[in-house]
Design an enzyme around this catalytic site. Structure first.
Site, mmCIF file in Angstrom:
data_model
loop_
_atom_site.group_PDB
_atom_site.id
_atom_site.type_symbol
_atom_site.label_atom_id
_atom_site.label_comp_id
_atom_site.label_asym_id
_atom_site.label_seq_id
_atom_site.Cartn_x
_atom_site.Cartn_y
_atom_site.Cartn_z
ATOM 1 N N ASN A 295 0.804 -1.230 0.000
ATOM 2 C CA ASN A 295 0.000 0.000 0.000
ATOM 3 C C ASN A 295 0.834 1.276 0.000
ATOM 4 O O ASN A 295 0.321 2.362 -0.209
ATOM 5 C CB ASN A 295 -0.970 0.022 1.186
ATOM 6 C CG ASN A 295 -0.273 -0.226 2.507
ATOM 7 O OD1 ASN A 295 0.514 -1.157 2.633
ATOM 8 N ND2 ASN A 295 -0.533 0.618 3.474
ATOM 9 N N GLY B 190 7.720 -4.793 6.198
ATOM 10 C CA GLY B 190 8.737 -4.774 7.247
ATOM 11 C C GLY B 190 8.621 -3.524 8.097
ATOM 12 O O GLY B 190 8.003 -2.537 7.695
ATOM 13 N N TYR C 194 16.584 -4.832 13.748
ATOM 14 C CA TYR C 194 16.264 -4.791 12.305
ATOM 15 C C TYR C 194 17.341 -5.516 11.495
ATOM 16 O O TYR C 194 17.040 -6.343 10.618
ATOM 17 C CB TYR C 194 16.164 -3.323 11.888
ATOM 18 C CG TYR C 194 15.855 -3.068 10.438
ATOM 19 C CD1 TYR C 194 14.565 -3.257 9.937
ATOM 20 C CD2 TYR C 194 16.840 -2.612 9.561
ATOM 21 C CE1 TYR C 194 14.279 -2.998 8.600
ATOM 22 C CE2 TYR C 194 16.566 -2.347 8.234
ATOM 23 C CZ TYR C 194 15.279 -2.544 7.757
ATOM 24 O OH TYR C 194 15.004 -2.289 6.434
ATOM 25 N N LYS D 15 16.978 -8.847 9.104
ATOM 26 C CA LYS D 15 17.250 -8.792 7.665
ATOM 27 C C LYS D 15 18.380 -9.749 7.274
ATOM 28 O O LYS D 15 18.385 -10.318 6.173
ATOM 29 C CB LYS D 15 17.586 -7.358 7.241
ATOM 30 C CG LYS D 15 16.400 -6.394 7.378
ATOM 31 C CD LYS D 15 15.250 -6.790 6.469
ATOM 32 C CE LYS D 15 14.123 -5.795 6.450
ATOM 33 N NZ LYS D 15 13.029 -6.184 5.553
HETATM 34 N N1 LIG Z 1 13.295 2.520 2.835
HETATM 35 C C1 LIG Z 1 14.496 2.007 2.867
HETATM 36 O O1 LIG Z 1 15.485 2.747 2.833
HETATM 37 C C2 LIG Z 1 14.711 0.528 2.938
HETATM 38 C C3 LIG Z 1 16.027 0.065 2.822
HETATM 39 C C4 LIG Z 1 16.259 -1.303 2.869
HETATM 40 C C5 LIG Z 1 15.212 -2.175 3.022
HETATM 41 N N2 LIG Z 1 13.936 -1.707 3.144
HETATM 42 C C6 LIG Z 1 12.890 -2.688 3.322
HETATM 43 O O2 LIG Z 1 11.941 -2.573 2.278
HETATM 44 C C7 LIG Z 1 10.647 -2.960 2.742
HETATM 45 C C8 LIG Z 1 9.659 -1.835 2.464
HETATM 46 O O3 LIG Z 1 10.150 -0.673 3.112
HETATM 47 P P1 LIG Z 1 9.524 0.787 2.885
HETATM 48 O O4 LIG Z 1 10.648 1.742 2.990
HETATM 49 O O5 LIG Z 1 8.635 0.784 1.708
HETATM 50 O O6 LIG Z 1 8.688 0.901 4.243
HETATM 51 P P2 LIG Z 1 7.341 1.677 4.594
HETATM 52 O O7 LIG Z 1 7.117 2.807 3.653
HETATM 53 O O8 LIG Z 1 7.453 1.930 6.062
HETATM 54 O O9 LIG Z 1 6.222 0.541 4.308
HETATM 55 C C9 LIG Z 1 6.220 -0.645 5.033
HETATM 56 C C10 LIG Z 1 5.120 -1.529 4.519
HETATM 57 O O10 LIG Z 1 5.107 -2.744 5.293
HETATM 58 C C11 LIG Z 1 3.786 -2.918 5.807
HETATM 59 N N3 LIG Z 1 3.804 -3.646 7.083
HETATM 60 C C12 LIG Z 1 4.532 -3.372 8.178
HETATM 61 N N4 LIG Z 1 4.238 -4.244 9.162
HETATM 62 C C13 LIG Z 1 3.303 -5.086 8.665
HETATM 63 C C14 LIG Z 1 2.587 -6.191 9.176
HETATM 64 N N5 LIG Z 1 2.765 -6.626 10.435
HETATM 65 N N6 LIG Z 1 1.706 -6.828 8.379
HETATM 66 C C15 LIG Z 1 1.503 -6.397 7.120
HETATM 67 N N7 LIG Z 1 2.129 -5.352 6.577
HETATM 68 C C16 LIG Z 1 3.016 -4.699 7.336
HETATM 69 C C17 LIG Z 1 3.257 -1.517 5.967
HETATM 70 O O11 LIG Z 1 1.854 -1.540 6.109
HETATM 71 P P3 LIG Z 1 1.099 -0.293 6.829
HETATM 72 O O12 LIG Z 1 0.981 0.777 5.808
HETATM 73 O O13 LIG Z 1 -0.177 -0.839 7.259
HETATM 74 O O14 LIG Z 1 1.968 0.117 7.989
HETATM 75 C C18 LIG Z 1 3.749 -0.893 4.681
HETATM 76 O O15 LIG Z 1 2.939 -1.270 3.596
HETATM 77 C C19 LIG Z 1 10.807 -3.261 4.231
HETATM 78 O O16 LIG Z 1 10.969 -4.645 4.418
HETATM 79 C C20 LIG Z 1 12.083 -2.536 4.598
HETATM 80 O O17 LIG Z 1 12.716 -3.102 5.704
HETATM 81 C C21 LIG Z 1 13.672 -0.366 3.103
#
Ligand SMILES: NC(=O)c1ccc[n+]([C@@H]2O[C@H](COP(=O)([O-])OP(=O)(O)OC[C@H]3O[C@@H](n4cnc5c(N)ncnc54)[C@H](OP(=O)(O)O)[C@@H]3O)[C@@H](O)[C@H]2O)c1
Length: 239
Positions: free
Chosen positions: A11, A82, A145, A149
């Protein structure tokens, strides 16, 4: 090619870009969302929104039933959902630690295990797990975290060995710093410090992560399994 694709946490952020990329390529895309409303953009692209908290096995089962009814068994799974709960170790509560593990690692186990039911029957499938550069390099204040990961790498590689003979591939994408809500929450000072360490000198756009996920799910990547692909602007070189 119109496969049944499921993206967790589709989402917003990286998950939304991944869902959009598959939908624009003509796949049947379902995505989970935990809170709020499904984004109109994905509804307009014909994506199926399924409410699901991946820390709850029953909700995961329900979500799969809904997806299977509408799109058939999941052929491509992207485990993207995550969370972070950053804190220095001495101040990190047990709940800060276990909730991050329960979402990022055990939540991934729940969705991968359920997807494999259909993939085993089909004798093919693609699974992509979203890890992070800090899973391999570590990051002060992110022991929970980073541990969650890093664990995804062992998880994916074990499954690559266990299920390779069934033509199911398991790969890990390790993004660096991506411009999403997750990193927007960081203090300005931390953001500047991180930026100075990235050889490409900028954060990633969500589309740059989505493109690699799509590649790993494509025919061109049919001989890639157990791989960890960094998409980090050079930040994690050597890890
Ligand atoms: N942003 C970065 O720099 C970065 C870097 C490396 C890795 N990542 C990884 O990439 C992935 C996406 O990150 P993002 O930056 O897009 O994060 P984000 O914008 O915070 O979005 C996180 C997503 O995960 C969902 N989520 C969290 N807990 C959940 C649960 N218990 N059940 C179902 N859905 C859940 C959230 O849903 P809600 O909207 O309902 O909260 C949201 O859709 C994550 O695994 C993160 O660790 C991100």
């Amino acid at each position: 090619m119109s496969r049944s694709v499921l993206v967790t946490g589709g989402n917003r952020g990286i998950g939304l870009a991944i869902a959009r990329a598959f939908a624009q390529a003509g796949d049947k895309v379902a995505y989970t969302y935990r809170s709020g409303e499904p984004p109109a953009e994905l509804t307009d692209l014909g994506c199926l929104a399924v409410r699901c908290d991946i820390t709850d096995s029953e909700q995961v089962e329900q979500a799969y039933k809904e997806v299977e009814e509408r799109h058939g068994p999941v052929e491509v799974l992207v485990a993207n959902a995550g969370i972070t709960k950053d804190q220095l170790l001495m101040r990190m509560s047990e709940e800060d630690f276990t909730s991050v593990i329960d979402t990022n690692l055990t939540g991934t186990f729940r969705v991968v295990k359920r997807a494999n039911k259909g993939m085993l029957r089909a004798r093919k499938g693609r699974v992509v797990l979203i890890s992070s550069v800090v899973g391999l390099a570590g990051q002060a204040g992110q022991a929970n975290y980073s541990a969650s990961k890093a664990a995804l790498v062992g998880f994916a590689r074990s499954l690559a060995r266990e299920l390779g003979s069934r033509s199911i591939t398991f790969n890990v994408v390790a993004p660096g710093f991506v411009d999403t809500d997750m990193t927007r929450d960081l203090p300005e000072e931390t953001r500047d410090d991180l930026l100075s360490k990235i050889p490409l000198g900028r954060y990633a756009a969500v589309e740059e992560i989505a493109g690699v996920v799509r590649f790993l799910s494509s025919d061109e990547a049919s001989y890639i399994t157990g791989a960890v692909i960094p998409v980090d602007g050079g930040l994690g070189m050597g890890h």
